[in-house]
Scaffold this active site. Sequence first.
Site, PDB file in Angstrom:
ATOM      1  N   ASP A 289      -0.603  16.165  -2.313  1.00 46.98           N
ATOM      2  CA  ASP A 289      -0.899  15.221  -3.386  1.00 46.98           C
ATOM      3  C   ASP A 289       0.167  15.356  -4.480  1.00 46.98           C
ATOM      4  OD1 ASP A 289      -3.776  13.694  -4.392  1.00 46.98           O
ATOM      5  OD2 ASP A 289      -2.222  14.089  -5.888  1.00 46.98           O
TER       6      ASP A 289
ATOM      7  N   HIS B 181      -4.272   1.293   8.538  1.00 45.71           N
ATOM      8  CA  HIS B 181      -4.709   0.947   7.177  1.00 45.71           C
ATOM      9  C   HIS B 181      -6.112   0.354   7.166  1.00 45.71           C
ATOM     10  CE1 HIS B 181      -4.343  -0.462   2.974  1.00 45.71           C
ATOM     11  NE2 HIS B 181      -5.150  -1.418   3.415  1.00 45.71           N
TER      12      HIS B 181
ATOM     13  N   CYS C 173       0.865  -1.182   0.000  1.00 46.80           N
ATOM     14  CA  CYS C 173       0.000   0.000   0.000  1.00 46.80           C
ATOM     15  C   CYS C 173       0.902   1.232   0.000  1.00 46.80           C
ATOM     16  CB  CYS C 173      -0.904  -0.007   1.237  1.00 46.80           C
ATOM     17  SG  CYS C 173      -1.740   1.566   1.528  1.00 46.80           S
TER      18      CYS C 173
ATOM     19  N   HIS D  69      -9.312  14.213   0.581  1.00 45.50           N
ATOM     20  CA  HIS D  69      -8.691  15.274  -0.226  1.00 45.50           C
ATOM     21  C   HIS D  69      -9.106  16.622   0.351  1.00 45.50           C
ATOM     22  CE1 HIS D  69      -7.791  12.682  -3.869  1.00 45.50           C
ATOM     23  NE2 HIS D  69      -8.744  11.958  -3.323  1.00 45.50           N
TER      24      HIS D  69
ATOM     25  N   GLY E 282     -14.054   6.861  -8.225  1.00 40.35           N
ATOM     26  CA  GLY E 282     -12.784   7.521  -8.538  1.00 40.35           C
ATOM     27  C   GLY E 282     -11.660   7.183  -7.586  1.00 40.35           C
TER      28      GLY E 282
ATOM     29  N   HIS F  23      -8.391   8.083   2.447  1.00 46.83           N
ATOM     30  CA  HIS F  23      -7.781   9.414   2.428  1.00 46.83           C
ATOM     31  C   HIS F  23      -8.837  10.454   2.123  1.00 46.83           C
ATOM     32  CE1 HIS F  23      -7.492   7.569  -1.560  1.00 46.83           C
ATOM     33  NE2 HIS F  23      -7.682   8.779  -2.061  1.00 46.83           N
TER      34      HIS F  23
HETATM   35  P1  AMP Z   1      -8.153   8.762  -5.098  1.00 43.27           P
HETATM   36  O1  AMP Z   1      -8.400   8.831  -6.576  1.00 43.27           O
HETATM   37  O2  AMP Z   1      -9.255   9.368  -4.275  1.00 43.27           O
HETATM   38  O3  AMP Z   1      -7.819   7.337  -4.656  1.00 43.27           O
HETATM   39  O4  AMP Z   1      -6.890   9.665  -4.820  1.00 43.27           O
HETATM   40  C1  AMP Z   1      -5.605   9.160  -4.778  1.00 43.27           C
HETATM   41  C2  AMP Z   1      -4.697  10.359  -4.789  1.00 43.27           C
HETATM   42  O5  AMP Z   1      -3.420   9.953  -4.376  1.00 43.27           O
HETATM   43  C3  AMP Z   1      -4.541  10.979  -6.179  1.00 43.27           C
HETATM   44  O6  AMP Z   1      -4.942  12.339  -6.135  1.00 43.27           O
HETATM   45  C4  AMP Z   1      -3.045  10.825  -6.469  1.00 43.27           C
HETATM   46  O7  AMP Z   1      -2.497  11.937  -7.158  1.00 43.27           O
HETATM   47  C5  AMP Z   1      -2.477  10.700  -5.073  1.00 43.27           C
HETATM   48  N1  AMP Z   1      -1.207   9.993  -4.977  1.00 43.27           N
HETATM   49  C6  AMP Z   1      -0.889   8.794  -5.527  1.00 43.27           C
HETATM   50  N2  AMP Z   1       0.364   8.443  -5.187  1.00 43.27           N
HETATM   51  C7  AMP Z   1       0.840   9.444  -4.395  1.00 43.27           C
HETATM   52  C8  AMP Z   1       2.086   9.667  -3.733  1.00 43.27           C
HETATM   53  N3  AMP Z   1       3.096   8.787  -3.789  1.00 43.27           N
HETATM   54  N4  AMP Z   1       2.232  10.819  -3.027  1.00 43.27           N
HETATM   55  C9  AMP Z   1       1.223  11.710  -2.954  1.00 43.27           C
HETATM   56  N5  AMP Z   1       0.023  11.542  -3.545  1.00 43.27           N
HETATM   57  C10 AMP Z   1      -0.164  10.431  -4.266  1.00 43.27           C
HETATM   58 ZN    ZN Z   2      -2.295   1.486   3.696  1.00 41.79          ZN
END
Ligand code: AMP
Ligand code: ZN
Length: 111
Positions: free
Chosen positions: A29, A45, A3, A99, A90, A97
């Site tokens: 992000d 997690h 993860c 946003h 999405g 998480h």
């Molecule tokens: P979601 O689509 O709600 O699952 O959002 C996942 C978010 O995680 C997206 O906005 C990605 O840009 C962000 N993301 C993925 N990998 C990383 C990372 N290594 N560091 C920071 N953000 C990330």
């Molecule tokens: Zn995790």
Amino acid sequence: MDCIFCKIISGELPCTKVYEDDEFLAFNDINPQAPVHILVIPKEHREMLSDYGPNDEGLLGRLLAVTTEIARQQKLDHYRTVINCGSDAGQMVFHLHLHLVSGRKLSGQLC
Ligand code: AMP
Ligand code: ZN
């Protein structure tokens, strides 16, 4: 565990940290959708919001409370919070998480 957010929490992967306490971590992000795009995650997690329930009201409440504190620290007046739950909504990373998005005029689209 495979993860990416758990790897960020453990320090195995880098992040630009915005906030951390015993229970939560917030970082920028990697693909920001606005000038401010912060992800707030519980350190424990669980894949998605639907993995939480009535017994988790404390943690879920603190997730929102800590988000308001981060917004204050970042001096955000107007912001949007989004939690995607499930791939059709999405969600791409399966570690809960939130946003926190701000810094531009946000339209009707969610994030
Ligand atoms: P979601 O689509 O709600 O699952 O959002 C996942 C978010 O995680 C997206 O906005 C990605 O840009 C962000 N993301 C993925 N990998 C990383 C990372 N290594 N560091 C920071 N953000 C990330
Ligand atoms: Zn995790």
